[in-house]
Design a protein around this motif. Structure first.
Motif, short mmCIF file in Angstrom:
data_model
loop_
_atom_site.label_atom_id
_atom_site.label_comp_id
_atom_site.label_asym_id
_atom_site.label_seq_id
_atom_site.Cartn_x
_atom_site.Cartn_y
_atom_site.Cartn_z
N LYS A 122 0.67 -1.93 -0.17
CA LYS A 122 -0.04 0.07 -0.01
C LYS A 122 0.82 0.90 -0.08
O LYS A 122 0.44 2.21 -1.02
CB LYS A 122 -0.81 -0.13 1.08
N THR A 123 2.37 1.28 0.86
CA THR A 123 2.88 2.58 1.00
C THR A 123 3.66 2.84 -0.02
O THR A 123 3.89 3.61 -0.35
CB THR A 123 3.71 2.55 2.24
N GLU A 162 2.87 2.07 -3.35
CA GLU A 162 1.93 2.50 -4.02
C GLU A 162 1.67 3.71 -4.52
O GLU A 162 1.18 4.44 -4.82
CB GLU A 162 0.50 1.29 -4.73
N ASN A 163 1.13 4.17 -3.00
CA ASN A 163 0.99 5.44 -2.86
C ASN A 163 1.44 6.24 -3.09
O ASN A 163 1.01 7.42 -3.20
CB ASN A 163 0.18 5.43 -1.37
N ASN A 164 3.02 6.28 -2.93
CA ASN A 164 4.45 6.94 -3.50
C ASN A 164 4.52 6.72 -4.75
O ASN A 164 5.27 7.69 -5.12
CB ASN A 164 5.22 6.58 -2.45
#
Length: 254
Positions: free
Chosen positions: A62-63, A65-67
């Motif tokens: 998640k982290t 892909e979010n960045n």
């Protein structure tokens, strides 16, 4: 009698199914506990992990892909294929992974993340002796930035390389102290990982100064320059002098 036999066979069959399911579940558990991996794949990353690190793997996915869009846009670089992220359950396997994947020698004791060509290696936060101040999500994003910067230039300009990674995760690994300041641009650009706190603290400060005052294009331009044989052009020296002057002024005010 026939009904009784049918019931016995039915219950025996169900019991056998339960035993087989339990056996494979336990076998799977122990295989994972001993270092075998499963994986989760997203649009840009493949994360390999063992059972105890499933939550960590999903958090990392998640982290990262979010960045992804923000960092690739800032650095104007994208990986050519999925980046593999391997989470090692203990320091021994982590060190073995570094040797086999990155062709390094023994990793320093404080190291909990590293990267190579399209691969990120992480030590599991559940590992004995893991530094609880290290967040694997920050480590993964830091290494992702390092991978992209290696696409800008294959050899490493250490203060800029570590500086941009810290800038992009929004966290300095060490607070900047006056004693960390270099005596010259030549000195700072000679630093490597062996220079520890001052490499990270000054690198982060210098890169943040560049981006704040000149933007990402200027950082990329500076990263591409040839600094071999201590060659520093007028522009690079001027940016360095403005940065060091600003810092010294701030320290005098304290």
């Amino acid at each position: 009698m026939k009904k009784l036999i049918k019931k016995i066979l039915l219950y025996s069959g169900l019991t056998l199914v339960v035993i087989v399911v339990c056996f494979f579940s336990l076998a799977k558990y122990f295989i994972f506990k001993n270092g075998a991996t499963t994986e989760v794949q997203s649009e840009h990353f493949i994360i390999l992990y063992n059972l105890q690190d499933e939550k960590t793997a999903l958090d990392l996915q998640k982290t990262l892909e979010n960045n992804y869009v923000r960092i690739t846009t800032n650095l104007k670089q994208e990986p050519s294929k999925h980046i593999r992220v391997k989470i090692y359950p203990n320091s021994q396997l982590f060190n073995e992974g570094i040797k086999s994947e990155l062709k390094w020698y023994d990793a320093p004791d404080w190291l909990s993340s590293a990267c190579g060509n399209n691969i990120i290696l992480l030590l599991s936060p559940s590992s004995l002796g893991y530094n609880k101040n290290h967040d694997p999500r920050i480590g993964a994003v830091h290494e992702f930035v390092n991978i992209l910067v290696r696409q800008i230039r294959s050899d490493i300009v250490w203060p800029l390389w570590e500086g941009i990674a810290q800038h992009e995760v929004g966290q300095a690994y060490y607070p900047l102290k006056e004693k960390h300041l270099p005596n010259s641009i030549k000195e700072m650009f000679s630093w490597t990982l062996d220079d520890g706190e001052r490499l990270y603290s000054c690198g982060h400060s210098f890169v943040s100064f560049i981006i704040k005052n000149y933007g990402y294009d200027k950082f990329i331009e500076l990263y591409k320059k040839d600094y071999s044989n201590n060659k520093f052009d007028k522009e690079t020296k001027e940016i360095y002098e403005k940065w060091i002057s600003e810092l010294k002024h701030e320290f005098l005010k304290k």
